[in-house]
Design a protein around this motif. Structure first.
Motif, short mmCIF file in Angstrom:
data_model
loop_
_atom_site.label_atom_id
_atom_site.label_comp_id
_atom_site.label_asym_id
_atom_site.label_seq_id
_atom_site.Cartn_x
_atom_site.Cartn_y
_atom_site.Cartn_z
N ALA A 426 0.71 -1.02 0.00
CA ALA A 426 0.03 -0.03 -0.08
C ALA A 426 0.86 1.18 -0.07
N HIS A 439 -6.53 -2.02 0.16
CA HIS A 439 -5.13 -1.87 -0.27
C HIS A 439 -4.40 -2.95 0.29
N SER A 441 -3.04 -3.39 3.36
CA SER A 441 -2.14 -2.74 4.01
C SER A 441 -1.35 -3.75 5.01
N GLU A 582 -10.50 1.21 -6.26
CA GLU A 582 -9.15 1.17 -5.73
C GLU A 582 -8.94 -0.42 -5.25
#
Lengths: 673, 402
Positions: A426, A439, A441, A582
């Motif tokens: 990310a 994402h 992360s 995204e």
């Protein structure tokens, strides 16, 4: 009575003779009473042993059907060309006479030659050395038999248009040990050969077609790992009569459903007794105990979804790629599809598999069911578990967390755990829960995982029964790996280990079926189900009155016991992972169905911690509003990719097929029988 | 059983005996049929079928037996020596290779007469009975003379030796009890008979000991199959004591093969049980375990026993008992010693055959190829049995009046 009159005679000599005769007849009577009345059982059993041979008759093996009754495994008739030796007795004898005559000619010539040489007739003793020995005569008989059989077989071979060699040694061995059974010459005749035989050879005595059941998997490689395969095995199953003179070919399931439910599928073998004469030829046969046919196994597999998943896998990854797909009903735990690649064709095993094909299977480790029988690091899909642990332990999903940039690659983030730097795919910036989730992360989940504490992650993982078998295919499943509470409390457990677990690496390993169960539990509101592969076992003949065994659907193994809100947050994040721009899982999106997913990539390291490959994951469920299906795709790869790009298209294809089925008018419940 | 008043009318046949004989002939035809056609319908024309042939022989035998009754047995006795020497000549002829036929077996027992063969040893038994009866019917005082005793022995030993030479041990052996019983009834002094009995006993024991226990070098010469039959009977090993393991194994195998017939006969008899498998239902002949050449022949009893069980065996034994005891009754009523001796000889002969043949089926007696009178297939045997019965009836017809 006359006997007593004679015994009372007053002529002493005749009386003595009468006594002797009476005693003599009495002895015979006593002897006969002993043999015929007292020991008759012994002689009757002698009679049976010498005159009867028992043959084990295998039962008709049960079919394997998909959930809609489509046949995945069945038996098809196979015609073998066989010699019936009892019909060849006369030609055998005639050929032997012929050979004996020739041998006698030769014998006579040698004797004549010898006599000429010696100049006088041979004496009896001298003649003796030219006499035939028992072995020579036996040999002549064997030769006669073989010549007759070989002539017959090559004649039929010419008519069938295929040379048929007859192995003399094998033939003789069969003659000596299996005389009462047909001798197989050519297995599995094709239709042309059958027609030719029926047309041209019907009046050849001694040769006939023998019908045998052969296992057939009509869809070839489809669901091969679920179905398993058979191996030739004619031994007696437990509880069966173990003593047979002969056994007809039979098979035993070794893998998959064929192996797991072998005893139900194979039924119970029967027994035939063959009456033989003093030479061992068959006289008549009588079925003492008819075989009981095996039962059908009806799977939860949906053939359409199974085939769509397989097709998509091969199209996207090629046939040799390693990976697995599991499609499951999140409410019932029914496994709708289970794919493992590379695969094999179980039809190859029904006959003895060729060495070449076996080598190929071995090289690819194609026989392994990767959906259940291999441990994989889950990578980021494990973040769903970490999410639940963090949310349950006080994580505010709206709380902003800042991902720090990686000094070596400022476009990407990173995090330090102790002194170790862990990369984050990310980009650096501010993240709430959902953004961090889509994402994927590492920084966010490691931080919040550490904050929640490893014990809480382990507790949730245990609720999902990670590190335990799902029981779907006993003996063909691994437990996976998951740290115990004891392990995480031990002294050599460090934060680094917790950080690894938080991103689905390190001491956590799962199977695709476990992940399907996990995703299902998230989708269905927290019920951890026992996955189900077999719906029921039913008799082949519904009129037989035998009981059907049903395996109940939707058996709950455990409740997650988490707050519904936590599950809802994770579900919404999973939806966003597929639906938002995204997200990493956008490749899976399907028009008309809201799909929730989580992608993952796990590094595979060798013993020297060198990266040797990646496992790409996609764990998903759909529809978002009213979840019904879970689809888990995993691909082992040596090349760069990602869960979204590698597995996403397959997930897409599978949901397309599911949607097509959902939208199609009433499904056709074709019951193949 | 039979009211004596009927018999007093003279010139009457012994009907009870004839009933029993008819019963035996019926069984014989029925089971020769069963034994020869059990496996499949024979392809032979009807007149060549074995059971038809057996019936034809019964007819010929009945004719011959009846014809014999036309003459008083005293007339026959006068010709006895001629008949005796004629059969001795036949026995000698059998031993000559081009006249005697081996019939495919090891022994030379048959004389080929075109469409059929005849077995002189069967006729020799009858001729011996007639000649011995004639010889022994002399006044009892003369029998006390040593010379007469030895002549009697010689009369017996000549056919005995010739039949043994064929070799046909069984047929030879039945001459011994027949001769001894006739001597006994004739009134030969006890001391001679005891000596004879002791002599035969010791000789037999020595022979047996020799066969069973003696080392090969000391064994008397004997046909292999005869030695083996004795060994089978006594369950002794074929192998010599110092044989190698291979030789022993081979001997065991041979022994198994050689005891095959007895074993199969025992299985047939034993599996019959109480009531048997039923006529033509016996599997032992149909499947060929009981050798096809022997089933209707020397082993006919095992076919009856398998198909009719103990009940069948009992019927057979009862029929023979009737024949034998009516025979003894005839002997008791005979007009003179000649008639009594002829009948006693015939009774002993038939009894010996029955005992040895049935005994070998249940392993009381070693296997010897000896027919069961009237039941076994075989022209010579059937003919001789019926002639012998004719002789008995002859004596009965010419019995003394009460």
């Amino acid at each position: 009575m006359i006997i007593f009159d004679e015994l009372k005679k007053n002529d002493p000599q005749l009386r003595l003779i009468a006594i002797v005769i009476a005693v003599g007849l009495g002895i015979l009577l006593a002897g006969l009473w002993w043999v015929q009345i007292v020991s008759t059982g012994k002689y009757q059993s002698h009679l049976e042993t010498q005159a009867y041979r028992t043959v084990r008759l295998p039962a008709v093996r049960g079919k394997i059907l998909d959930r809609e009754g489509r046949v995945l495994a069945e038996n098809s008739p196979r015609y073998d060309l066989s010699l019936y030796l009892d019909d060849l007795r006369k030609p055998f004898a005639a050929a032997y006479e012929q050979l004996l005559k020739q041998a006698r000619e030769v014998q006579k010539q040698t004797i004549d030659a010898r006599q000429k040489k010696l100049g006088h007739a041979l004496t009896k003793a001298e003649r003796k050395q030219f006499a035939f020995t028992t072995e020579e005569l036996q040999q002549l008989r064997a030769q006669a038999r073989w010549e007759v059989a070989d002539n017959l077989v090559s004649k039929i071979g010419r008519k069938l248009g295929q040379p048929l060699p007859l192995d003399a040694k094998k033939f003789e061995r069969a003659y000596e040990t299996r005389l009462a059974l047909p001798y197989p010459v050519l297995p599995d005749l094709d239709e042309t050969q059958i027609a030719r035989f029926e047309e041209q050879c019907y009046d050849d005595p001694g040769a006939d077609l023998e019908l045998q059941a052969m296992r057939v998997y009509p869809f070839g490689e489809t669901a091969a790992h679920v179905l398993g395969y058979l191996r030739s095995d004619d031994s007696s199953a437990a509880g069966e009569d173990a003593f047979f003179s002969y056994r007809l070919p039979d098979y035993r399931g070794v893998e998959g459903i064929e192996g797991e439910f072998d005893s139900q599928l194979r039924g119970r073998a029967g027994e035939e007794s063959v009456l033989v004469n003093n030479l061992g030829y068959r006289q008549s046969e009588n079925i003492l105990d008819p075989p009981e046919p095996g039962h059908n196994v009806v799977l939860t597999i949906d053939l359409d979804i199974q085939r769509a998943a397989e097709k998509s896998f091969v199209e996207n990854q090629g046939p040799d790629a390693r990976g697995a797909v599991v499609v499951m009903n999140v409410r019932t735990g029914d496994v709708l599809a289970m794919v493992s690649s590379p695969t094999f064709d179980p039809n190859d095993f029904a006959q003895k598999i060729s060495e070449e094909k076996w080598q190929q299977i071995q090289k690819l480790t194609a026989e392994k069911n990767r959906a259940t029988y291999e441990n994989y690091a889950p990578g980021s899909i494990f973040k769903t578990v970490v999410s639940l642990a963090a949310l349950e332990n006080g994580l505010d999903p709206n709380e902003i967390y800042r991902v720090q940039p990686n000094p070596e690659n400022p476009a990407r983030g990173m995090i330090y755990v102790g002194k170790r730097a862990i990369k984050d795919t990310a980009p650096p910036g501010d993240y709430n829960f959902q953004r961090a989730f889509i994402h994927s992360s590492n920084s966010y989940f490691i931080t919040n995982g550490l904050r929640a504490g490893i014990e809480n992650i382990v507790r949730i993982g245990e609720k999902f029964h990670l590190g335990e078998r799902t029981g779907i295919l006993p003996g063909q499943e691994t437990r996976g790996n998951f740290p115990t509470e004891k392990r995480v409390h031990s002294r050599d457990w460090h934060d680094g280990d917790t950080a690894n677990v938080c991103i689905g690496q390190g001491e956590v390993a799962v199977t695709p079926i476990q992940m399907a169960v996990m995703v299902s539990a998230i989708a269905n509101g927290g019920k951890v189900l026992w996955p189900r592969l077999v719906d029921r076992i039913e008799p082949q003949d519904p009129a037989s009155g035998e009981a059907t065994t049903n395996f109940p659907a939707g058996l709950v193994r455990d409740e997650l016991g988490v707050h519904p809100r936590s599950l809802q947050i994770v579900r919404r994040a999973m939806l966003a992972d597929v639906e938002s721009n995204e997200g990493t899982g956008t490749a899976a999106a399907v028009n008309g169905m809201q799909i929730c997913g989580k992608t993952g990539t796990a590094q595979v390291q060798d013993v020297k911690n060198q990266i040797i490959g990646w496992n790409y994951w996609f764990a998903s469920f759909a529809p978002y509003e009213n979840p019904k299906y879970a689809v888990v795709v995993m691909v082992e790869s040596q090349s760069r990719g990602s869960g979204g790009t590698t597995c996403g298209p397959m997930v897409h294809d599978i949901y397309e097929e599911i949607l097509k089925k959902e939208n199609s008018p009433a499904p056709v419940f074709a019951r193949a029988n | 059983m039979v009211d004596p008043s009927i018999n007093e009318r003279g010139n009457q046949l012994d009907r009870l005996q004839l009933f029993a004989v008819a019963g035996l002939m019926f069984l014989g035809a029925a089971f020769v049929f069963s034994a020869t056609t059990a496996s499949q319908a024979s392809a032979l024309p009807w007149f060549d079928q074995i059971w038809i042939r057996q019936i034809i022989w019964y007819a010929i035998g009945i004719g011959a037996g009846a014809a014999l009754c036309l003459w008083d047995y005293h007339t026959l006795a006068r010709w006895s020596l001629v008949i005796y020497w004629a059969t001795i000549l036949c026995l000698l002829a059998v031993l000559i290779p081009h006249i005697g036929s081996t019939h495919g077996w090891g022994a030379r027992r048959w004389i080929d007469l075109g469409p059929f063969q005849f077995q002189p040893s069967e006729f020799a038994k009858l001729a011996f009975i007639l000649a011995a009866a004639n010889f022994l019917s002399r006044p009892p005082d003369e029998l006390k003379q040593r010379g007469i005793f030895w002549k009697g022995i010689g009369l017996m030993m000549l056919p005995f030796a010739l039949i043994l030479k064929e070799p046909d041990l069984g047929s030879a052996l039945v001459l011994l009890p027949t001769g001894v019983v006739m001597m006994f009834v004739a009134g030969t002094p006890k001391k001679y008979l005891l000596k004879l009995g002791a002599g035969v006993g010791i000789l037999g024991a020595l022979l047996l000991a020799d066969v069973l226990f003696a080392p090969p070098a000391l064994q008397i010469k004997m046909q292999d199959y005869q030695r083996q039959r004795l060994l089978v009977y006594f369950g002794a090993s074929f192998a010599a004591a110092n044989a190698t393991p291979e030789q022993k194994a081979e001997a065991r195998h041979l022994q198994f093969e050689k005891s095959y017939q007895v074993r199969q006969a025992m299985i047939s008899v034993g599996s019959g049980g109480l009531t048997g498998a039923g006529w033509r239902q016996g599997s032992q002949t149909a499947l060929g375990f009981l050798p096809a050449g022997a089933a209707h022949n020397d082993f006919i009893f095992s076919v009856i026993a398998e198909e009719e069980g103990f009940v069948g065996s009992l019927v057979v034994l009862t029929l023979y008992a009737v024949v034998l005891f009516t025979g003894l009754r005839i002997a008791g009523r005979a007009r003179d010693r000649l008639g009594k001796l002829v009948v006693v000889g015939v009774v002993t002969l038939i009894f010996s055959h029955v005992f040895i043949n049935i005994g070998m089926n249940i392993r009381i007696v070693p296997v010897t190829g000896i027919p069961l009178p009237l039941l076994s297939y075989g022209g010579s045997s059937v003919l001789c049995s019926l002639i012998a019965l004719g002789l008995m009836q002859n004596v009965h017809i010419h019995r003394r009046g009460y």
